[in-house]
Motif scaffolding. Sequence first.
Motif, PDB file in Angstrom:
ATOM      1  N   GLY A 126       0.825  -1.196   0.000  1.00 21.74           N
ATOM      2  CA  GLY A 126       0.000   0.000   0.000  1.00 21.74           C
ATOM      3  C   GLY A 126       0.861   1.248   0.000  1.00 21.74           C
ATOM      4  N   VAL A 127       0.487   2.227  -0.813  1.00 19.30           N
ATOM      5  CA  VAL A 127       1.199   3.507  -0.852  1.00 19.30           C
ATOM      6  C   VAL A 127       0.172   4.624  -0.728  1.00 19.30           C
ATOM      7  N   LYS A 128       0.322   5.432   0.307  1.00 21.46           N
ATOM      8  CA  LYS A 128      -0.527   6.597   0.499  1.00 21.46           C
ATOM      9  C   LYS A 128       0.332   7.849   0.355  1.00 21.46           C
ATOM     10  N   GLY A 129      -0.177   8.796  -0.397  1.00 16.77           N
ATOM     11  CA  GLY A 129       0.568  10.029  -0.629  1.00 16.77           C
ATOM     12  C   GLY A 129      -0.182  11.231  -0.102  1.00 16.77           C
ATOM     13  N   TYR A 130       0.556  12.139   0.533  1.00 18.95           N
ATOM     14  CA  TYR A 130      -0.036  13.344   1.114  1.00 18.95           C
ATOM     15  C   TYR A 130       0.724  14.568   0.610  1.00 18.95           C
ATOM     16  N   ALA A 131      -0.019  15.642   0.394  1.00 15.94           N
ATOM     17  CA  ALA A 131       0.584  16.909  -0.033  1.00 15.94           C
ATOM     18  C   ALA A 131       0.278  17.980   1.000  1.00 15.94           C
ATOM     19  N   ASP A 132       1.297  18.743   1.350  1.00 13.59           N
ATOM     20  CA  ASP A 132       1.148  19.856   2.288  1.00 13.59           C
ATOM     21  C   ASP A 132       0.614  21.066   1.520  1.00 13.59           C
ATOM     22  N   PRO A 133      -0.605  21.509   1.810  1.00 14.48           N
ATOM     23  CA  PRO A 133      -1.173  22.640   1.052  1.00 14.48           C
ATOM     24  C   PRO A 133      -0.313  23.892   1.104  1.00 14.48           C
ATOM     25  N   GLN A 134       0.344  24.141   2.236  1.00 12.99           N
ATOM     26  CA  GLN A 134       1.171  25.332   2.358  1.00 12.99           C
ATOM     27  C   GLN A 134       2.363  25.282   1.410  1.00 12.99           C
TER      28      GLN A 134
END
Length: 261
Positions: A126-134
């Motif tokens: 499993g690979v989950k990716g997150y992006a920092d809005p700032q």
Amino acid sequence: MSETGIYVYAVSRGLPHDAVTRALGVDGAAVRVLEECGLAAVVSTVNLADFGEEALQRNLEDLGWLESTARAHHGVIDSVAASAVTLPLRLVTVYRTDQRVRDVLRERNEEFTQALDRITGRTEWGVKGYADPQEFSSSGATGDDPAGARPGTSYLLRRRAERHTEEEARQEAAACAQRIDTELCDIAATRHLHPPQDPQLSGHQGWMILNGAYLVDDKRAEDFRTAVAGLTALRPGIRLQLTGPWAPYSFATEEESWTGC
């Protein structure tokens, strides 16, 4: 005397006879194996007072019951998958008798055999990716007020700039997710994309840009881990979470054949 049913966890092939001797299933029940036509169904006997159709409608709304059942279900599958190729079945698949389970193994033999062939020598990651809005928000779009603009007009212009900036940031984050997925697909045999999770469920803040399950040949597992680690540095503000290896839950499409009765 309470009426009982047969809870089915998974279908396997080449399963050693001692693979489930110490496993405990739902409600602490002993786990056993039913064999037919070269396939093995991993099962335990359950009380239909808890696992019958009417009882399930009630119990599936009980989060405590659901959590303990799911934990036992996955525990059995993980134990079996450590010993042989294993096709996980959906949570709470229940049949009336051992013979009915054997009948299904015989009736669906070709489908299950093809599914097991597809996942043999492979595991799920499993690979989950997150992006920092700032990090993704552009510092260039400040929404400065034009000279002489009225207060109401200035507010609308700032809001328009903010919306434009967020839209661009989300587009860039989505492009990063697509690149990550493409590079991982070059290594994986196949993949399945799940919907993004709510931050309250995932426990992570920011935008979830990738929630993928990848079926990877065991001989390429190290390549896959290395690729994920490298892609984490694709851009500031990107964070990847790798989990696994797991039994191929996301690729057991033939489980739809097991509807219970």
